[in-house]
Design an enzyme around this catalytic site. Structure first.
Site, PDB file in Angstrom:
ATOM      1  N   SER A  15       0.815  -1.224   0.000  1.00 45.93           N
ATOM      2  CA  SER A  15       0.000   0.000   0.000  1.00 45.93           C
ATOM      3  C   SER A  15       0.846   1.272   0.000  1.00 45.93           C
ATOM      4  O   SER A  15       0.612   2.182  -0.800  1.00 45.93           O
ATOM      5  CB  SER A  15      -0.907   0.010   1.231  1.00 45.93           C
ATOM      6  N   THR A  42       0.619  -6.829   1.633  1.00 45.73           N
ATOM      7  CA  THR A  42      -0.177  -7.579   2.614  1.00 45.73           C
ATOM      8  C   THR A  42      -1.664  -7.280   2.491  1.00 45.73           C
ATOM      9  O   THR A  42      -2.492  -8.194   2.470  1.00 45.73           O
ATOM     10  CB  THR A  42       0.301  -7.241   4.044  1.00 45.73           C
ATOM     11  N   CYS A  43      -2.022  -6.010   2.406  1.00 42.71           N
ATOM     12  CA  CYS A  43      -3.451  -5.643   2.447  1.00 42.71           C
ATOM     13  C   CYS A  43      -4.238  -6.323   1.337  1.00 42.71           C
ATOM     14  O   CYS A  43      -5.274  -6.940   1.574  1.00 42.71           O
ATOM     15  CB  CYS A  43      -3.594  -4.130   2.356  1.00 42.71           C
ATOM     16  N   CYS A  48      -6.165  -7.344   4.606  1.00 40.40           N
ATOM     17  CA  CYS A  48      -7.477  -6.683   4.701  1.00 40.40           C
ATOM     18  C   CYS A  48      -8.493  -7.180   3.677  1.00 40.40           C
ATOM     19  O   CYS A  48      -9.637  -7.490   4.029  1.00 40.40           O
ATOM     20  CB  CYS A  48      -7.343  -5.180   4.491  1.00 40.40           C
ATOM     21  N   LYS A  51      -9.410 -11.016   3.820  1.00 35.79           N
ATOM     22  CA  LYS A  51     -10.028 -11.200   5.141  1.00 35.79           C
ATOM     23  C   LYS A  51     -11.465 -10.678   5.140  1.00 35.79           C
ATOM     24  O   LYS A  51     -12.398 -11.354   5.573  1.00 35.79           O
ATOM     25  CB  LYS A  51      -9.171 -10.486   6.195  1.00 35.79           C
ATOM     26  N   TYR A 178      -6.138  -8.290  16.695  1.00 37.25           N
ATOM     27  CA  TYR A 178      -6.994  -8.108  15.521  1.00 37.25           C
ATOM     28  C   TYR A 178      -7.238  -9.432  14.788  1.00 37.25           C
ATOM     29  O   TYR A 178      -8.356  -9.853  14.569  1.00 37.25           O
ATOM     30  CB  TYR A 178      -6.318  -7.169  14.521  1.00 37.25           C
ATOM     31  N   GLU A 182     -10.685 -11.650  14.519  1.00 37.10           N
ATOM     32  CA  GLU A 182     -11.358 -11.695  13.219  1.00 37.10           C
ATOM     33  C   GLU A 182     -11.494 -13.142  12.739  1.00 37.10           C
ATOM     34  O   GLU A 182     -12.569 -13.571  12.308  1.00 37.10           O
ATOM     35  CB  GLU A 182     -10.590 -10.828  12.204  1.00 37.10           C
ATOM     36  N   HIS A 437     -34.057   8.225  11.617  1.00 33.81           N
ATOM     37  CA  HIS A 437     -34.812   7.151  12.247  1.00 33.81           C
ATOM     38  C   HIS A 437     -35.507   6.265  11.222  1.00 33.81           C
ATOM     39  O   HIS A 437     -36.024   6.792  10.239  1.00 33.81           O
ATOM     40  CB  HIS A 437     -35.849   7.792  13.181  1.00 33.81           C
ATOM     41  N   GLU A 442     -28.439   6.482  14.800  1.00 35.45           N
ATOM     42  CA  GLU A 442     -29.123   7.584  15.485  1.00 35.45           C
ATOM     43  C   GLU A 442     -28.803   7.581  16.981  1.00 35.45           C
ATOM     44  O   GLU A 442     -28.922   8.618  17.653  1.00 35.45           O
ATOM     45  CB  GLU A 442     -30.639   7.532  15.254  1.00 35.45           C
TER      46      GLU A 442
END
Ligand code: NDP
Length: 448
Positions: A15, A42-43, A48, A51, A178, A182, A437, A442
Site C-alpha cells: 500500500s 499484505t493488504c 485486509c 479477510k 486483531y 477476526e 430514524h 441515530e
C-alpha cells in the site's frame, strides 16, 4: 538529467510503496519499484481484502438463519470452503492486476524481484544487477511473528490461512489481537470449534475495556472458547495430521489447525540497512523523522516497516506525503491524531480517539455516555446480541474525544462519525443533529 538510473527506487509494492511510486511519478520522477512476491502487498494479497471477503462469507451463516424469522423459507444450507476460497483468491488476482495496471499507467517500472540496499544510492537486485537512484524508499511492510515454541512449524500464519485445502473442524488461534478475533469469528461461523489462546488476560488491549468485554461476552455466548494467561509449551503433530497443543498448567487442546496471530514484525532483515548505516530500533523498525526520512539522507521508509501505526490507510498517507514532500515541492507530514480503526469480528467493533481510561488519565474530568441496545434486526431475529456505543467527552470543553462501538456495521457508522471527532465537535453538536430514524447510528445523537 540526473546521474542516477532512477530518481526514486521503491522496495516493496504494498500500500505505502505503490502510492509513493505512482504519486512521485506523477510529480515527474523516474521511478522503479521492486517486489519479490506480488504487487499489492499484505493488504491486497493476504490481509485486509481477502479477510474482509471471508468476513462477508462468514456472515451468511447468521443471515441465513435470521432470514427464517423474516419469512424466508431457507432450506438447510451447506458451506463449501473451496468455492469461497477460490472466489476470494480470484478477486485478489483481479486486484493485483489493477494495481499493476495503475503503476504501468503512471510509467512506474515494476521489477519483479528482491532488491536490497547496496549503498546510499545503490540497489542490488536478486538477478545480480545493481542500479542507482537519487532516493531509495523502503516500504517492505511487516511479517507475522511466530513465538518460539517447540513444534511451532506445524502452525500457520495469516500468510497461509487464505489457502487452506479444507475448512478445519477444530481451530486453535494463538493471540488475542486483531487477526485472532477476526479469524475466531470467521471460522466459528463456518462451523469450526474455535479456541483462542492468549498469553495475557486481556485481548485487543488498545480498545476500550467495556467494548472488548462485550465482544468477549458475545463470542463466548456463540460458543467460541477462550484461554487467557495461557502459555503454549509444545505443539505435537499426530500421524493423522491433527495436532495437540500443550499448554503450561492447563489441559491440552486437540485441533486440526493452529493459527498464529501473535503480532507482526517490521520486515527490515537482510535488506542491507545496517551495512549502509540506517538506524533500526530494537523491534526491527526503521527509524524515520516526520518526513519519513532515515538518518541516511537519501533513504526513506514508510508503512509497517517503520512500525508507527500498522494500518493500510496510514501507510498510504505516509507514501503520499513522502512523494509530495520529495518530488511535489509540497513538504508535508502525516497527522496521526484521531485515526479510526476497526476489528472485523462477529460482531465488528470500531473506535476513534481516546478510550475512557486514556481520557481519564489525560484530561481528569470526563463525561461518558453509553447506549446499550439490541439492534432492531436482532430483536426480530431473536438474536440475543446487544450493541454498545460509548462516547467520551472532555467535561471542561464538551468536546467529544472518543467514540467506541460494537454492533452490526459499527465500522461503517464510525467512519462517518470519526469526521466529527477529528473536527473537534462537541457533545452539543451531536445533540443538535436530528436523528435519522430508524437506524442504529441515530443512537449517537440521542446519547443521554
Ligand atoms: P496484535 O498486535 O493485534 O495482537 C497480537 C496478540 O498476540 C496480542 O494478543 C499479544 O498479546 C499476543 N502476542 C504477542 N507476542 C506474543 C508472543 N510472543 N507469544 C504469545 N502471544 C503473543 O497482532 P495481530 O497479529 O492480530 O495483527 C497485527 C497487526 O496487523 C495489528 O496490530 C494491526 O495493526 C494490523 N491488523 C489490522 C486489522 C484491521 O485493521 N482490522 C486486521 C488485522 C491486522 P498481549 O496483548 O498480551 O501482548
Amino acid at each position: 538529467m540526473s546521474d542516477y538510473d532512477y530518481d526514486l527506487f521503491v522496495i516493496g509494492a504494498g500500500s505505502g510503496g505503490v502510492r509513493a511510486a505512482r504519486v512521485s511519478s506523477a510529480h515527474g520522477a523516474r521511478v522503479a519499484i521492486a517486489e519479490e512476491y506480488r504487487v499489492g502487498g499484505t493488504c491486497v494479497i493476504r490481509g485486509c481484502v481477502p479477510k474482509k471477503l471471508l468476513v462477508f462469507g462468514a456472515h451468511f451463516a447468521e443471515d441465513l438463519k435470521d432470514a427464517r424469522r423474516f419469512g424466508w423459507n431457507v432450506p438447510d444450507c451447506d458451506f463449501d470452503w473451496k468455492t469461497l476460497r477460490d472466489n476470494v483468491l480470484a478477486d485478489v488476482d483481479r486486484l493485483e492486476g489493477l494495481y499493476t495496471q495503475t503503476l504501468g499507467n503512471h510509467k512506474v517500472e515494476i521489477i519483479p524481484e528482491r532488491a536490497t540496499i547496496a549503498g546510499p544510492h545503490e540497489v542490488k537486485l536478486a538477478s545480480g544487477k545493481t542500479v542507482t537512484a537519487k532516493y531509495i524508499l523502503v516500504a517492505t511492510g511487516a511479517w507475522p511473528m511466530v513465538p518460539e515454541v517447540e513444534g511451532a512449524e506445524h502452525g500457520v500464519t495469516s500468510n497461509e490461512v487464505f489457502h487452506l485445502d479444507e475448512c478445519p473442524k477444530r481451530v486453535v488461534i494463538a493471540g488475542g489481537g486483531y487477526i485472532a478475533n477476526e479469524f475466531a469469528g470467521i471460522f466459528h461461523e463456518f462451523g469450526a470449534h474455535v479456541t483462542l489462546v492468549n498469553r495475557s488476560d486481556q485481548m485487543l488491549r488498545s480498545y476500550d475495556a467495556q467494548i472488548r468485554d462485550r465482544l468477549l461476552q458475545i463470542s463466548m455466548g456463540k460458543g467460541i472458547n477462550f484461554r487467557f494467561n495461557a502459555q503454549m509449551e509444545r505443539i505435537e503433530k499426530n500421524e493423522d495430521g491433527t495436532m495437540c497443543i500443550r499448554i503450561k498448567d492447563g489441559d491440552p487442546i486437540a485441533c486440526d489447525l493452529l493459527l498464529f496471530a501473535t503480532g507482526r514484525k517490521p520486515k527490515s532483515d537482510s535488506l542491507g540497512l545496517e551495512e549502509v548505516g540506517v538506524e533500526i530500533d530494537d523491534k526491527g523498525a526503521i527509524k524515520v523523522d516526520d518526513h519519513n526520512r532515515t538518518n541516511v539522507e537519501s533513504i526513506y521508509a514508510v508503512g509497517d516497516v517503520t512500525n508507527r501505526v500498522q494500518l493500510t490507510p496510514v501507510a498510504i498517507r505516509e507514501g503520499h506525503a513522502f512523494a509530495d514532500t520529495v518530488f511535489g515541492g509540497n513538504p508535508r507530514t502525516v497527522d496521526y491524531g484521531c485515526i479510526p480503526s476497526a476489528v472485523f469480528s462477529h460482531p465488528p467493533l470500531a473506535a476513534v480517539g481516546m478510550t475512557e481510561a486514556e481520557a481519564r488519565n489525560k484530561l481528569g474530568t470526563v463525561k461518558v455516555y453509553t447506549s446499550d441496545f439490541r439492534a432492531m434486526k436482532n430483536v426480530l431475529a431473536n438474536r440475543n446480541e446487544r450493541a454498545l456505543y460509548k462516547m467520551i467527552v472532555d467535561a471542561t470543553t464538551d468536546r467529544v474525544v472518543g467514540l467506541h462501538m460494537i454492533g452490526p456495521d459499527a465500522p461503517e457508522i464510525l467512519q462517518a462519525a470519526a469526521v466529527a471527532v477529528k473536527a473537534g465537535l462537541t457533545k452539543q453538536d451531536f445533540d443538535d443533529t436530528v436523528a435519522l430514524h430508524p437506524s442504529m447510528a441515530e443512537e449517537l445523537v440521542l446519547l443521554k
